[in-house]
Design a protein around this motif. Structure first.
Motif, short mmCIF file in Angstrom:
data_model
loop_
_atom_site.label_atom_id
_atom_site.label_comp_id
_atom_site.label_asym_id
_atom_site.label_seq_id
_atom_site.Cartn_x
_atom_site.Cartn_y
_atom_site.Cartn_z
N ARG A 1 88.45 40.31 68.61
CA ARG A 1 87.57 40.13 67.44
C ARG A 1 87.79 41.31 66.50
O ARG A 1 86.91 42.14 66.28
N LEU A 2 89.00 41.32 65.93
CA LEU A 2 89.42 42.51 65.21
C LEU A 2 88.75 42.70 63.87
O LEU A 2 88.54 43.83 63.43
N SER B 1 91.88 52.51 69.79
CA SER B 1 91.38 51.18 70.14
C SER B 1 91.80 50.16 69.09
O SER B 1 92.23 49.06 69.41
N LEU B 2 91.63 50.56 67.84
CA LEU B 2 91.95 49.63 66.75
C LEU B 2 93.44 49.34 66.67
O LEU B 2 93.86 48.19 66.54
N GLY C 1 97.73 45.69 67.16
CA GLY C 1 99.10 45.56 67.65
C GLY C 1 99.24 44.42 68.64
O GLY C 1 100.18 43.63 68.59
N LYS C 2 98.25 44.33 69.52
CA LYS C 2 98.29 43.37 70.61
C LYS C 2 98.37 41.92 70.09
O LYS C 2 99.02 41.08 70.69
N VAL C 3 97.69 41.64 68.98
CA VAL C 3 97.71 40.27 68.46
C VAL C 3 98.78 40.08 67.39
O VAL C 3 98.79 39.07 66.70
N GLY C 4 99.60 41.09 67.23
CA GLY C 4 100.71 40.93 66.30
C GLY C 4 100.39 41.24 64.85
O GLY C 4 101.18 40.95 63.96
N ARG C 5 99.23 41.83 64.59
CA ARG C 5 98.91 42.20 63.20
C ARG C 5 99.43 43.62 62.96
O ARG C 5 98.67 44.58 62.77
#
Length: 421
Positions: free
Chosen positions: A365-366, A390-391, A396-400
RNA sequence: CCCCCAGUGCAU
Protein backbone atom coordinates in the motif's frame (compact mmCIF):
# COMPACT_ATOMS: atom_id res chain seq x y z
CA UNK A 1 6.16 28.52 65.41
CA UNK A 2 7.68 25.14 65.09
CA UNK A 3 4.26 23.57 64.80
CA UNK A 4 3.33 25.99 62.07
CA UNK A 5 6.53 25.32 60.26
CA UNK A 6 6.24 21.57 60.31
CA UNK A 7 2.71 21.99 59.05
CA UNK A 8 4.06 24.08 56.19
CA UNK A 9 6.61 21.38 55.45
CA UNK A 10 3.96 18.71 55.36
CA UNK A 11 1.76 20.76 53.04
CA UNK A 12 4.67 21.39 50.68
CA UNK A 13 5.48 17.73 50.46
CA UNK A 14 1.86 16.93 49.77
CA UNK A 15 1.91 19.34 46.83
CA UNK A 16 -0.45 21.66 48.63
CA UNK A 17 1.72 24.68 48.16
CA UNK A 18 -1.11 27.19 48.16
CA UNK A 19 -2.18 26.20 51.64
CA UNK A 20 1.42 26.34 52.80
CA UNK A 21 1.80 29.86 51.45
CA UNK A 22 -1.37 30.93 53.17
CA UNK A 23 -0.15 29.56 56.46
CA UNK A 24 3.19 31.23 56.04
CA UNK A 25 1.64 34.59 55.28
CA UNK A 26 -0.46 34.27 58.37
CA UNK A 27 2.73 33.73 60.33
CA UNK A 28 4.21 36.85 58.86
CA UNK A 29 1.15 38.82 59.90
CA UNK A 30 1.13 37.49 63.45
CA UNK A 31 4.78 37.57 64.22
CA UNK A 32 6.27 40.20 61.97
CA UNK A 33 9.39 38.09 61.63
CA UNK A 34 9.05 34.34 61.32
CA UNK A 35 12.01 32.31 62.42
CA UNK A 36 14.71 31.14 60.04
CA UNK A 37 13.38 27.61 60.16
CA UNK A 38 10.07 28.80 58.75
CA UNK A 39 11.80 30.62 55.93
CA UNK A 40 13.89 27.58 55.12
CA UNK A 41 10.85 25.41 54.84
CA UNK A 42 8.94 27.84 52.69
CA UNK A 43 11.89 28.54 50.39
CA UNK A 44 12.34 24.85 49.97
CA UNK A 45 8.66 24.45 49.24
CA UNK A 46 8.84 26.96 46.42
CA UNK A 47 11.99 25.34 45.15
CA UNK A 48 10.67 21.83 44.95
CA UNK A 49 7.57 23.13 43.21
CA UNK A 50 9.81 24.64 40.56
CA UNK A 51 8.93 28.20 41.56
CA UNK A 52 12.50 29.35 41.74
CA UNK A 53 11.79 33.05 41.39
CA UNK A 54 9.40 32.99 44.30
CA UNK A 55 11.99 31.16 46.35
CA UNK A 56 14.52 33.83 45.60
CA UNK A 57 12.08 36.65 46.35
CA UNK A 58 11.36 35.11 49.71
CA UNK A 59 15.04 35.00 50.53
CA UNK A 60 15.26 38.70 49.74
CA UNK A 61 12.23 39.44 51.86
CA UNK A 62 13.80 37.53 54.71
CA UNK A 63 16.89 39.69 54.53
CA UNK A 64 14.83 42.87 54.38
CA UNK A 65 13.07 41.90 57.56
CA UNK A 66 16.40 41.54 59.24
CA UNK A 67 16.29 37.81 59.64
CA UNK A 68 19.60 36.34 58.60
CA UNK A 69 19.07 33.41 56.23
CA UNK A 70 20.64 30.19 57.38
CA UNK A 71 22.86 27.95 55.35
CA UNK A 72 19.86 25.78 54.65
CA UNK A 73 17.97 28.59 52.96
CA UNK A 74 20.99 29.27 50.80
CA UNK A 75 21.37 25.61 50.01
CA UNK A 76 17.79 25.48 48.84
CA UNK A 77 18.36 28.42 46.57
CA UNK A 78 21.53 26.86 45.24
CA UNK A 79 19.61 23.68 44.53
CA UNK A 80 17.15 25.75 42.50
CA UNK A 81 19.94 27.34 40.53
CA UNK A 82 21.40 23.89 39.96
CA UNK A 83 18.17 22.60 38.54
CA UNK A 84 18.20 25.46 36.07
CA UNK A 85 21.86 24.90 35.30
CA UNK A 86 22.75 28.45 36.29
CA UNK A 87 26.28 27.81 37.32
CA UNK A 88 27.48 31.39 37.24
CA UNK A 89 24.69 32.63 39.42
CA UNK A 90 25.32 29.78 41.79
CA UNK A 91 28.95 30.79 42.16
CA UNK A 92 27.84 34.34 42.87
CA UNK A 93 25.33 33.20 45.43
CA UNK A 94 27.97 31.00 47.01
CA UNK A 95 30.21 34.02 47.55
CA UNK A 96 27.38 36.16 48.70
CA UNK A 97 26.12 33.71 51.26
CA UNK A 98 29.38 33.70 53.15
CA UNK A 99 28.37 37.04 54.70
CA UNK A 100 25.48 35.35 56.43
CA UNK A 101 26.30 31.71 56.86
CA UNK A 102 29.16 29.23 56.67
CA UNK A 103 28.78 26.81 53.77
CA UNK A 104 28.36 23.25 54.99
CA UNK A 105 29.16 19.98 53.21
CA UNK A 106 25.75 20.00 51.55
CA UNK A 107 26.50 23.39 50.05
CA UNK A 108 29.59 22.01 48.40
CA UNK A 109 27.78 18.90 47.29
CA UNK A 110 25.11 20.96 45.60
CA UNK A 111 27.76 22.92 43.75
CA UNK A 112 29.70 19.82 42.78
CA UNK A 113 26.52 18.19 41.57
CA UNK A 114 25.58 21.02 39.26
CA UNK A 115 29.10 21.39 37.93
CA UNK A 116 29.24 17.70 37.15
CA UNK A 117 25.88 17.83 35.46
CA UNK A 118 27.09 20.76 33.39
CA UNK A 119 30.07 18.66 32.37
CA UNK A 120 32.46 20.98 34.19
CA UNK A 121 34.41 18.26 35.91
CA UNK A 122 37.52 20.33 36.46
CA UNK A 123 35.54 22.96 38.29
CA UNK A 124 33.91 20.25 40.32
CA UNK A 125 37.31 19.00 41.45
CA UNK A 126 38.27 22.52 42.41
CA UNK A 127 35.19 22.90 44.54
CA UNK A 128 35.93 19.59 46.19
CA UNK A 129 39.44 20.81 46.99
CA UNK A 130 38.07 24.10 48.26
CA UNK A 131 35.86 22.07 50.53
CA UNK A 132 38.86 20.44 52.11
CA UNK A 133 40.64 23.77 52.40
CA UNK A 134 37.61 25.04 54.28
CA UNK A 135 38.14 22.19 56.71
CA UNK A 136 35.18 20.13 55.56
CA UNK A 137 35.40 16.55 54.46
CA UNK A 138 33.80 15.23 51.34
CA UNK A 139 31.21 12.70 52.41
CA UNK A 140 29.69 9.72 50.73
CA UNK A 141 27.24 11.89 48.83
CA UNK A 142 30.09 13.90 47.38
CA UNK A 143 31.64 10.72 46.14
CA UNK A 144 28.38 9.37 44.81
CA UNK A 145 27.77 12.47 42.77
CA UNK A 146 31.20 12.35 41.25
CA UNK A 147 31.26 8.63 40.60
CA UNK A 148 27.93 8.78 38.84
CA UNK A 149 28.87 11.71 36.68
CA UNK A 150 32.28 10.32 35.82
CA UNK A 151 30.71 7.04 34.75
CA UNK A 152 28.25 8.83 32.53
CA UNK A 153 31.09 10.82 31.00
CA UNK A 154 32.80 7.52 30.28
CA UNK A 155 35.64 8.26 32.66
CA UNK A 156 35.40 4.95 34.38
CA UNK A 157 38.93 4.65 35.56
CA UNK A 158 38.72 7.99 37.22
CA UNK A 159 35.47 6.96 38.86
CA UNK A 160 37.19 3.82 40.14
CA UNK A 161 40.05 5.87 41.47
CA UNK A 162 37.78 8.06 43.50
CA UNK A 163 35.94 5.01 44.71
CA UNK A 164 39.16 3.35 45.81
CA UNK A 165 40.36 6.50 47.53
CA UNK A 166 37.25 7.15 49.54
CA UNK A 167 37.99 4.74 52.37
CA UNK A 168 41.18 6.56 53.17
CA UNK A 169 39.17 9.70 53.63
CA UNK A 170 37.02 7.99 56.15
CA UNK A 171 33.93 7.56 54.12
CA UNK A 172 32.35 4.26 53.34
CA UNK A 173 30.65 3.43 50.07
CA UNK A 174 26.95 2.80 50.39
CA UNK A 175 24.45 1.07 48.15
CA UNK A 176 24.25 4.04 45.80
CA UNK A 177 28.01 4.20 45.42
CA UNK A 178 28.20 0.55 44.52
CA UNK A 179 25.16 0.76 42.34
CA UNK A 180 26.50 3.66 40.31
CA UNK A 181 29.84 2.09 39.69
CA UNK A 182 28.55 -1.40 39.02
CA UNK A 183 26.20 0.03 36.45
CA UNK A 184 28.81 2.35 35.00
CA UNK A 185 31.22 -0.51 34.41
CA UNK A 186 28.56 -2.88 33.15
CA UNK A 187 27.17 -0.45 30.61
CA UNK A 188 30.55 -0.18 29.00
CA UNK A 189 30.80 -3.93 28.79
CA UNK A 190 33.12 -4.29 31.74
CA UNK A 191 30.79 -6.80 33.33
CA UNK A 192 33.39 -8.90 35.04
CA UNK A 193 34.73 -5.93 36.89
CA UNK A 194 31.18 -5.02 37.76
CA UNK A 195 30.65 -8.48 39.14
CA UNK A 196 33.81 -8.30 41.20
CA UNK A 197 32.58 -5.08 42.67
CA UNK A 198 29.37 -6.84 43.53
CA UNK A 199 31.39 -9.45 45.40
CA UNK A 200 33.26 -6.75 47.23
CA UNK A 201 29.97 -5.27 48.17
CA UNK A 202 29.02 -8.57 49.76
CA UNK A 203 32.37 -8.82 51.51
CA UNK A 204 31.82 -5.39 52.92
CA UNK A 205 28.65 -6.68 54.49
CA UNK A 206 26.35 -4.66 52.26
CA UNK A 207 23.10 -6.11 51.08
CA UNK A 208 22.80 -5.62 47.33
CA UNK A 209 19.49 -4.13 46.39
CA UNK A 210 17.31 -4.53 43.33
CA UNK A 211 19.14 -1.75 41.49
CA UNK A 212 22.40 -3.63 41.62
CA UNK A 213 20.87 -6.91 40.50
CA UNK A 214 18.95 -5.24 37.71
CA UNK A 215 22.05 -3.62 36.37
CA UNK A 216 24.09 -6.83 36.51
CA UNK A 217 21.41 -8.91 34.85
CA UNK A 218 20.84 -6.43 32.06
CA UNK A 219 24.48 -5.89 31.30
CA UNK A 220 25.40 -9.57 31.30
CA UNK A 221 22.58 -10.26 28.89
CA UNK A 222 23.52 -7.34 26.73
CA UNK A 223 26.98 -8.65 26.13
CA UNK A 224 25.60 -12.05 25.22
CA UNK A 225 26.26 -13.83 28.50
CA UNK A 226 22.76 -15.11 29.05
CA UNK A 227 23.72 -17.91 31.40
CA UNK A 228 25.52 -15.55 33.70
CA UNK A 229 22.51 -13.27 33.61
CA UNK A 230 20.21 -16.08 34.67
CA UNK A 231 22.68 -17.11 37.36
CA UNK A 232 22.60 -13.66 38.86
CA UNK A 233 18.84 -13.73 39.03
CA UNK A 234 18.98 -17.08 40.80
CA UNK A 235 21.67 -15.84 43.10
CA UNK A 236 19.47 -12.96 44.08
CA UNK A 237 16.61 -15.27 44.91
CA UNK A 238 18.92 -17.54 46.87
CA UNK A 239 20.16 -14.64 48.91
CA UNK A 240 16.63 -13.68 49.74
CA UNK A 241 16.74 -10.58 47.57
CA UNK A 242 13.37 -9.24 46.58
CA UNK A 243 12.92 -8.30 42.93
CA UNK A 244 10.93 -5.19 42.26
CA UNK A 245 8.90 -4.43 39.16
CA UNK A 246 11.77 -2.70 37.39
CA UNK A 247 13.96 -5.75 37.87
CA UNK A 248 11.33 -8.13 36.60
CA UNK A 249 10.59 -5.92 33.60
CA UNK A 250 14.26 -5.74 32.79
CA UNK A 251 14.73 -9.46 33.18
CA UNK A 252 11.74 -10.17 30.99
CA UNK A 253 13.11 -7.89 28.29
CA UNK A 254 16.50 -9.59 28.48
CA UNK A 255 14.92 -13.02 28.20
CA UNK A 256 12.90 -12.05 25.15
CA UNK A 257 15.87 -10.42 23.51
CA UNK A 258 17.83 -13.60 24.16
CA UNK A 259 15.21 -15.49 22.19
CA UNK A 260 13.58 -17.37 25.06
CA UNK A 261 9.98 -16.62 24.24
CA UNK A 262 8.26 -19.05 26.54
CA UNK A 263 10.40 -18.01 29.46
CA UNK A 264 9.52 -14.43 28.67
CA UNK A 265 5.82 -15.17 28.82
CA UNK A 266 6.38 -17.05 32.05
CA UNK A 267 8.01 -14.03 33.52
CA UNK A 268 5.04 -11.87 32.73
CA UNK A 269 2.92 -14.35 34.63
CA UNK A 270 5.40 -14.31 37.47
CA UNK A 271 5.10 -10.55 37.72
CA UNK A 272 1.42 -11.01 38.41
CA UNK A 273 1.98 -14.01 40.65
CA UNK A 274 4.29 -11.94 42.79
CA UNK A 275 1.53 -9.49 43.35
CA UNK A 276 2.70 -6.74 41.02
CA UNK A 277 0.38 -5.05 38.61
CA UNK A 278 2.14 -5.04 35.24
CA UNK A 279 2.79 -1.46 34.23
CA UNK A 280 2.96 0.16 30.84
CA UNK A 281 6.54 -0.97 30.43
CA UNK A 282 5.75 -4.56 31.32
CA UNK A 283 3.20 -4.64 28.53
CA UNK A 284 5.47 -2.88 26.05
CA UNK A 285 8.23 -5.35 26.73
CA UNK A 286 5.89 -8.32 26.42
CA UNK A 287 4.30 -7.09 23.21
CA UNK A 288 7.64 -6.20 21.71
CA UNK A 289 9.04 -9.58 22.65
CA UNK A 290 6.12 -11.36 21.06
CA UNK A 291 6.33 -9.29 17.88
CA UNK A 292 9.97 -10.20 17.48
CA UNK A 293 9.10 -13.85 18.04
CA UNK A 294 6.56 -13.72 15.24
CA UNK A 295 3.56 -13.58 17.51
CA UNK A 296 2.37 -10.11 16.62
CA UNK A 297 -1.21 -11.39 16.49
CA UNK A 298 -1.29 -11.32 20.27
CA UNK A 299 -0.97 -7.56 20.30
CA UNK A 300 -4.70 -7.12 19.99
CA UNK A 301 -5.59 -9.06 23.07
CA UNK A 302 -2.82 -7.54 25.15
CA UNK A 303 -3.73 -4.05 24.08
CA UNK A 304 -7.22 -4.55 25.43
CA UNK A 305 -5.96 -6.21 28.58
CA UNK A 306 -3.86 -3.14 29.10
CA UNK A 307 -6.75 -0.77 28.65
CA UNK A 308 -9.00 -2.83 30.82
CA UNK A 309 -6.46 -2.68 33.57
CA UNK A 310 -6.49 1.09 33.34
CA UNK A 311 -2.95 1.22 32.09
CA UNK A 312 -2.18 4.60 30.50
CA UNK A 313 -0.17 4.29 27.32
CA UNK A 314 2.78 6.56 26.75
CA UNK A 315 4.49 7.31 23.46
CA UNK A 316 6.67 4.23 23.51
CA UNK A 317 3.77 1.96 24.34
CA UNK A 318 1.73 3.38 21.49
CA UNK A 319 4.63 2.88 19.16
CA UNK A 320 5.00 -0.73 20.22
CA UNK A 321 1.32 -1.53 19.94
CA UNK A 322 1.06 0.21 16.58
CA UNK A 323 3.97 -1.84 15.35
CA UNK A 324 2.24 -4.97 16.58
CA UNK A 325 -0.89 -4.11 14.66
CA UNK A 326 1.07 -3.33 11.53
CA UNK A 327 2.82 -6.66 11.72
CA UNK A 328 -0.36 -8.64 12.23
CA UNK A 329 -2.34 -7.37 9.30
CA UNK A 330 -4.31 -4.79 11.26
CA UNK A 331 -3.06 -1.66 9.62
CA UNK A 332 -6.40 0.03 9.98
CA UNK A 333 -6.23 -0.50 13.69
CA UNK A 334 -2.78 1.06 13.58
CA UNK A 335 -4.16 4.13 11.86
CA UNK A 336 -6.84 4.37 14.48
CA UNK A 337 -4.24 4.32 17.24
CA UNK A 338 -2.17 6.87 15.43
CA UNK A 339 -5.14 9.20 15.71
CA UNK A 340 -5.77 8.19 19.30
CA UNK A 341 -2.27 9.06 20.36
CA UNK A 342 -2.43 12.46 18.75
CA UNK A 343 -5.65 13.10 20.60
CA UNK A 344 -4.12 12.12 23.90
CA UNK A 345 -1.24 14.50 23.69
CA UNK A 346 1.38 12.09 22.39
CA UNK A 347 2.57 13.42 19.05
CA UNK A 348 3.69 10.53 16.85
CA UNK A 349 7.44 10.26 16.56
CA UNK A 350 9.71 9.19 13.77
CA UNK A 351 9.42 5.65 15.13
CA UNK A 352 5.62 5.72 14.98
CA UNK A 353 5.71 6.78 11.37
CA UNK A 354 8.44 4.27 10.73
CA UNK A 355 6.26 1.39 11.90
CA UNK A 356 3.21 2.36 9.92
CA UNK A 357 5.09 3.28 6.78
CA UNK A 358 6.92 0.00 6.90
CA UNK A 359 3.71 -1.88 7.57
CA UNK A 360 2.03 -0.29 4.60
CA UNK A 361 5.04 -0.73 2.35
CA UNK A 362 5.24 -4.41 3.13
CA UNK A 363 1.69 -5.01 1.94
CA UNK A 364 2.20 -2.87 -1.13
CA UNK A 365 0.00 0.00 0.00
CA UNK A 366 2.64 2.39 -1.18
CA UNK A 367 0.53 5.41 -1.88
CA UNK A 368 -0.71 5.46 1.66
CA UNK A 369 2.81 4.95 2.92
CA UNK A 370 3.91 7.89 0.85
CA UNK A 371 1.13 10.03 2.23
CA UNK A 372 2.26 9.34 5.77
CA UNK A 373 5.79 10.08 4.74
CA UNK A 374 4.63 13.50 3.57
CA UNK A 375 2.60 13.98 6.71
CA UNK A 376 5.64 13.31 8.87
CA UNK A 377 7.69 15.74 6.86
CA UNK A 378 5.03 18.40 7.13
CA UNK A 379 5.15 18.02 10.88
CA UNK A 380 8.80 18.83 10.89
CA UNK A 381 9.87 15.35 11.97
CA UNK A 382 13.46 14.57 11.07
CA UNK A 383 13.19 11.55 8.84
CA UNK A 384 15.92 8.99 9.07
CA UNK A 385 17.38 6.11 7.14
CA UNK A 386 14.89 3.63 8.52
CA UNK A 387 11.96 5.47 6.98
CA UNK A 388 13.65 5.94 3.65
CA UNK A 389 14.75 2.32 3.54
CA UNK A 390 11.23 1.04 4.08
CA UNK A 391 9.89 3.21 1.31
CA UNK A 392 12.65 2.51 -1.17
CA UNK A 393 12.35 -1.16 -0.46
CA UNK A 394 8.59 -1.07 -0.93
CA UNK A 395 8.60 0.88 -4.17
CA UNK A 396 11.42 -1.21 -5.52
CA UNK A 397 9.68 -4.45 -4.66
CA UNK A 398 6.63 -3.67 -6.81
CA UNK A 399 8.70 -2.35 -9.66
CA UNK A 400 8.06 1.36 -9.16
CA UNK A 401 11.72 1.96 -9.69
CA UNK A 402 11.52 5.61 -10.67
CA UNK A 403 9.81 6.54 -7.46
CA UNK A 404 12.22 4.45 -5.45
CA UNK A 405 15.02 6.29 -7.15
CA UNK A 406 13.58 9.71 -6.40
CA UNK A 407 13.20 8.88 -2.75
CA UNK A 408 16.73 7.58 -2.69
CA UNK A 409 17.98 10.84 -4.14
CA UNK A 410 16.09 12.82 -1.59
CA UNK A 411 17.71 10.75 1.08
CA UNK A 412 21.17 11.36 -0.29
CA UNK A 413 20.49 15.07 -0.36
CA UNK A 414 19.84 14.88 3.33
CA UNK A 415 23.26 13.33 3.80
CA UNK A 416 21.76 10.07 4.94
CA UNK A 417 23.61 6.97 3.90
CA UNK A 418 21.59 3.97 2.84
CA UNK A 419 22.10 0.91 4.97
CA UNK A 420 20.10 -1.53 2.84
CA UNK A 421 21.40 -2.30 -0.59
C1' C B 1 14.20 22.13 57.72
C1' C B 2 19.09 21.56 53.03
C1' C B 3 22.87 17.81 49.13
C1' C B 4 23.88 12.03 45.64
C1' C B 5 17.59 10.49 44.25
C1' A B 6 22.47 4.80 41.00
C1' G B 7 18.77 0.15 37.52
C1' U B 8 13.81 -1.29 32.85
C1' G B 9 10.45 -0.73 27.03
C1' C B 10 9.70 1.21 20.39
C1' A B 11 10.26 1.10 13.64
C1' U B 12 14.08 -0.80 8.15
Amino acid sequence: DVTYTSMIGVLCKANRLDEAIELFEQMELNKKVPCAYAYNTMIMGYGSAGRFDDAYKLLERQKEKGCIPSVIAYNSILTCLGKKGKVDEAYKMFDEMKKDAEPNPSTYNILIDMLCKAGMLEDAYQVRDAMEVAGLFPNVLTVNIMVDRLCKANKLDEACRIFEGMDKKGCTPNAVTFGSLIDGLGRRGRVDEAYRLFERMLDAGQVPNAVVYTSLIRNFFRCGRKDDGHKIYKEMVRRGGCPDLTLLNTYMDCIFKGGEVEKGRALFEEIKARGFVPDVRSYSILIHGLIKAGCARETYELFYAMKEQGCVLDTLAYNTVIDGFCKSGKVNKAYQLLEEMKGKGHPPTVVTYGSVIDGLAKIDRLDEAYMLFEEAKSKGIELNVVIYSSLIDGFGKVGRIDEAYLIMEEMMQKDLTPNVY
